[in-house]
Design an enzyme around this catalytic site. Structure first.
Site, PDB file in Angstrom:
ATOM      1  N   ARG A  59       0.768  -1.265  -0.097  1.00 16.77           N
ATOM      2  CA  ARG A  59       0.089  -0.402  -0.283  1.00 16.77           C
ATOM      3  C   ARG A  59       0.566   1.329   0.391  1.00 16.77           C
ATOM      4  O   ARG A  59       0.833   2.289  -1.165  1.00 16.77           O
ATOM      5  CB  ARG A  59      -0.703  -0.032   1.234  1.00 16.77           C
ATOM      6  CG  ARG A  59      -1.812   1.167   0.972  1.00 16.77           C
ATOM      7  CD  ARG A  59      -3.179   0.648   2.446  1.00 16.77           C
ATOM      8  NE  ARG A  59      -3.820   2.272   3.053  1.00 16.77           N
ATOM      9  CZ  ARG A  59      -4.655   2.680   2.553  1.00 16.77           C
ATOM     10  NH1 ARG A  59      -5.279   2.104   0.967  1.00 16.77           N
ATOM     11  NH2 ARG A  59      -5.103   3.855   2.784  1.00 16.77           N
ATOM     12  N   ILE A  85      -7.195   8.309  -1.895  1.00 18.07           N
ATOM     13  CA  ILE A  85      -6.935   6.502  -1.705  1.00 18.07           C
ATOM     14  C   ILE A  85      -7.609   6.303  -0.358  1.00 18.07           C
ATOM     15  O   ILE A  85      -7.829   6.736   0.532  1.00 18.07           O
ATOM     16  CB  ILE A  85      -5.059   5.486  -2.031  1.00 18.07           C
ATOM     17  CG1 ILE A  85      -5.106   4.760  -1.481  1.00 18.07           C
ATOM     18  CG2 ILE A  85      -5.105   6.791  -0.281  1.00 18.07           C
ATOM     19  CD1 ILE A  85      -4.220   3.504  -1.334  1.00 18.07           C
ATOM     20  N   SER A  86      -9.065   5.253  -0.968  1.00 15.24           N
ATOM     21  CA  SER A  86      -9.225   4.751   0.159  1.00 15.24           C
ATOM     22  C   SER A  86      -9.119   3.791   1.223  1.00 15.24           C
ATOM     23  O   SER A  86      -8.000   3.632   1.286  1.00 15.24           O
ATOM     24  CB  SER A  86     -11.076   3.602  -0.286  1.00 15.24           C
ATOM     25  OG  SER A  86     -11.059   4.581  -1.142  1.00 15.24           O
ATOM     26  N   GLN A  87     -10.174   4.308   2.544  1.00 12.39           N
ATOM     27  CA  GLN A  87      -9.196   3.498   4.053  1.00 12.39           C
ATOM     28  C   GLN A  87      -9.458   1.921   3.773  1.00 12.39           C
ATOM     29  O   GLN A  87      -9.761   1.667   2.783  1.00 12.39           O
ATOM     30  CB  GLN A  87     -10.137   4.008   4.689  1.00 12.39           C
ATOM     31  CG  GLN A  87     -10.042   3.913   6.140  1.00 12.39           C
ATOM     32  CD  GLN A  87     -11.605   4.069   6.713  1.00 12.39           C
ATOM     33  OE1 GLN A  87     -12.628   4.264   6.174  1.00 12.39           O
ATOM     34  NE2 GLN A  87     -11.901   3.516   8.190  1.00 12.39           N
ATOM     35  N   PRO A  88      -7.830   1.343   4.335  1.00 12.11           N
ATOM     36  CA  PRO A  88      -7.797   0.063   4.012  1.00 12.11           C
ATOM     37  C   PRO A  88      -9.520  -0.851   4.294  1.00 12.11           C
ATOM     38  O   PRO A  88      -9.069  -1.757   3.556  1.00 12.11           O
ATOM     39  CB  PRO A  88      -6.823  -0.125   4.990  1.00 12.11           C
ATOM     40  CG  PRO A  88      -6.004   0.948   4.981  1.00 12.11           C
ATOM     41  CD  PRO A  88      -7.144   1.903   5.073  1.00 12.11           C
TER      42      PRO A  88
END
Ligand code: SAH
Length: 236
Positions: A59, A85-88
């Site tokens: 990531r 970038i989206s949250q994991p």
């Protein structure tokens, strides 16, 4: 003597650079393992393949340099051009919700950093991804190829329209929020296919919908509230 001393110093130098790189890789691996345990497993993500992909894909490589130290944090991060970038957890959740099997064909709307596409590729699916902002499209394409995911197919354009040429898709993941479900995406979903899509007004919370196709019928499940950047219509 002088010569052998110089040689020894050189060897020590090379070894320390090598060990340093190994250590850095190891420490990122540990951070990703912790991310999976505390943010994903702890919140109920169960699909072992999804968890494996989230542990494996680096990531930190998809996050801009100046945010790298926070790459595995429990939040989205800016990637430039007003995008994130989206949250994991959201990446893992959306991937789990579409229930992918090997060799399935999946369409992503909003390549962004390329991270979600890499996770999908790691699951041995055939990935098609569309990005409307040209520099993001170029950057994501480059990183994916550098990380070994050369098979992912990229399109620069408006994802509202889908990618008809390769339809129908077993799964569609929309990572930006329109204010209604785009008809072209429903049409490009295979029978028994699944789409996950956040729908709602920009700048507010949206509803995450899981849409299952059964022949000409669509079944909608409301998954709950989420927050995404809006789907925009004009290519930049
Ligand atoms: N999946 C991404 C998250 C990207 S954020 C990741 O893993 O990093 C949402 C992305 O959708 C942004 O990059 C934005 O530029 C893009 N986007 C917005 N509207 C779009 C549209 N109509 N078609 C394709 N991409 C769009």
């Amino acid at each position: 003597m002088k010569r052998s001393l110089r040689l020894l110093i050189l060897i020590i130098l090379i070894a320390s650079i090598f060990l340093d790189t190994l250590w850095a890789q190891d420490s990122w691996k540990l951070k990703r393992e912790k991310m999976v345990a505390t943010q994903l497993e702890a919140r109920g993500i169960k699909d072992q393949e999804v968890l494996r992909a989230m542990r494996k894909v680096p990531r930190e490589r998809f996050v801009p340099e100046w945010y790298r130290s926070r790459a595995c944090g429990d939040h989205p991060l800016p990637i430039g051009y007003g995008q994130t970038i989206s949250q994991p957890y959201i990446v893992a959740l959306m991937t789990e919700l579409v229930e992918l099997k090997e060799r399935e064909r999946v369409l992503e709307i909003g390549s962004g950093s390329g991270y979600q596409a890499a996770i999908l590729a790691e699951l041995k699916t055939e990935v098609y991804t569309i990005e409307i902002i040209k520099p993001l499209y170029e950057r994501a394409k480059k990183i994916l190829s550098e990380e070994g995911y050369q098979k992912v197919k990229f399109l620069h354009g408006d994802g509202y329209l889908g990618w008809k040429e390769h339809a129908p898709y077993d799964a569609i993941i929309v990572t930006c929020a329109p204010d209604h479900i785009p008809q072209p995406l429903l049409k490009q979903l295979k029978d028994n296919g699944v789409m996950v899509i956040p729908v709602g007004p920009p700048g507010a919370y949206q509803t995450l919908w899981v849409v299952k196709r059964e022949k000409e019928k669509f079944i909608f499940h409301n998954w709950g509230e989420v927050r995404f950047v809006p789907l925009i219509r004009r290519a930049k």
